[in-house]
Design a protein around this motif. Sequence first.
Motif, mmCIF file in Angstrom:
data_model
loop_
_atom_site.group_PDB
_atom_site.id
_atom_site.type_symbol
_atom_site.label_atom_id
_atom_site.label_comp_id
_atom_site.label_asym_id
_atom_site.label_seq_id
_atom_site.Cartn_x
_atom_site.Cartn_y
_atom_site.Cartn_z
ATOM 1 N N LEU A 172 -15.016 26.679 13.603
ATOM 2 C CA LEU A 172 -16.462 26.729 13.807
ATOM 3 C C LEU A 172 -16.810 25.798 14.958
ATOM 4 N N TRP A 173 -17.798 26.190 15.753
ATOM 5 C CA TRP A 173 -18.203 25.338 16.870
ATOM 6 C C TRP A 173 -18.637 23.958 16.389
ATOM 7 N N ASP A 174 -19.317 23.906 15.229
ATOM 8 C CA ASP A 174 -19.849 22.616 14.785
ATOM 9 C C ASP A 174 -18.791 21.706 14.160
ATOM 10 N N LYS A 175 -17.539 22.131 14.158
ATOM 11 C CA LYS A 175 -16.445 21.232 13.784
ATOM 12 C C LYS A 175 -15.968 20.417 14.991
ATOM 13 N N ARG A 214 -21.400 17.334 11.577
ATOM 14 C CA ARG A 214 -21.910 16.855 10.293
ATOM 15 C C ARG A 214 -21.017 17.422 9.195
ATOM 16 N N GLU A 215 -20.793 16.645 8.130
ATOM 17 C CA GLU A 215 -19.954 17.080 7.029
ATOM 18 C C GLU A 215 -20.591 16.678 5.697
ATOM 19 N N THR A 262 -16.169 11.542 14.135
ATOM 20 C CA THR A 262 -17.484 11.256 14.703
ATOM 21 C C THR A 262 -18.332 10.408 13.754
ATOM 22 N N ASP A 263 -19.235 9.669 14.359
ATOM 23 C CA ASP A 263 -20.133 8.783 13.600
ATOM 24 C C ASP A 263 -21.324 9.608 13.095
ATOM 25 N N VAL A 264 -21.036 10.475 12.125
ATOM 26 C CA VAL A 264 -22.054 11.378 11.568
ATOM 27 C C VAL A 264 -21.938 11.358 10.047
ATOM 28 N N PRO A 265 -22.979 11.850 9.347
ATOM 29 C CA PRO A 265 -22.900 11.913 7.888
ATOM 30 C C PRO A 265 -21.629 12.612 7.413
ATOM 31 N N GLY A 266 -21.051 12.084 6.358
ATOM 32 C CA GLY A 266 -19.834 12.649 5.798
ATOM 33 C C GLY A 266 -18.590 12.032 6.398
#
Length: 391
Positions: free
Chosen positions: A205-208, A282-283, A302-306
């Motif tokens: 997926l692109w968002d991965k 985001r995860e 990445t410094d994102v949720p999850g």
Amino acid sequence: MKAVLFANTDWYLYNFRRSLALSLRRAGYDVLLISPEGSYGSKLRDMGLRWEPLPMQRRSLNLLRELALLWYLVRLLRRERPTIVHGFTIKCAVYGSLAARIAGIPARVNAVAGMGYVFTSTQWKARLLRPIVSGLLRLALGGKGARLILQNADDVELFKRAGLVDPRHIRLIRGSGVDCEKFARVSAKTLDGERPRVLLACRLLWDKGVDEYVTAARRLRKHGRAIDALLAGTSDPGNPAAIPESTVQRWVEEGAITWLGHVDDMTSLLASVHVVVLPSYREGLPRSLVEAAACGLPLITTDVPGCREVVSDGMDGLLIPVKDSDALASAIQRLQNDPLLAHRLGHAARIKARTQFDERIVIQRTMDVYAELCHPLKQSATNTQARRLSH
């Protein structure tokens, strides 16, 4: 007692929830697994679990088809009369909970691993669906007999701010659980003098962050850094963010990556690499990172949720800004230059995985939520005793 576990793919049930299903069965539950038709249903049945296919299309927006699915679920639940219905992902949470309320099922548990396409995408279709899905979530997740399980603290705050569910009914359980003992048998490879083998394992997926990964690999090679950039996973045609297989093939032909496709034996794959990355947008809580951590591998994410639930920057991995291929390339280069740092981060990651994300911890906390709904008097007494002991 009977529990129905409802997911949008049989692959998800097999890979992420079969241990829960088996634990529930050992605890005396009659367990029914339901999902759209797929090749993993037979594997669940081979394990002695009961699985039934549903006439469900994940990307369908046809109102009549969706109402037919909802009615199918209502009839199934009226036939089965479960004590509890447990839905995974947003669509299953909405449909499973609505059907359970109509069918008169007293207890509803929903586990939402991340906010999904509708809430994370900027595409017009996602923006159009967002208020509709929000309204359905409020309707489906409400009531005293409902609990919402979220996998990271950021999502807990998001749901609270959005007013999608009574905050008192939210439970934080980090991840779906990993058999850390199995992965702990892996001896992590060291970077001393070896050509680094870097792995991104995810749905395509692109968002991965797959595009950022490919761009980072290109940059490293351009600057004379010899690495093997491995990509494991297959496309997910049921997701609007799916990467076309033709695009992945172009990357392979270019020499940017080695594409492994679907990998069943993740233990052996992780034993063959030096670094695991996940540049996701985001995860919920990424299982691929936890599995790699349990092997003692250094992580870059990445410094994102999850993702930041699994990695604390500089302590058990490296965090980079989202959508930043240059930062990803620099982080890989940093570990290549400093094998001692890579070893230290991997060792700390293994400890964290065993103490926070082991499947035994996750399953027990999930079963505690079941008990909270199915045995409220017993649970109330247990909570009272716990409060007395804490004073």
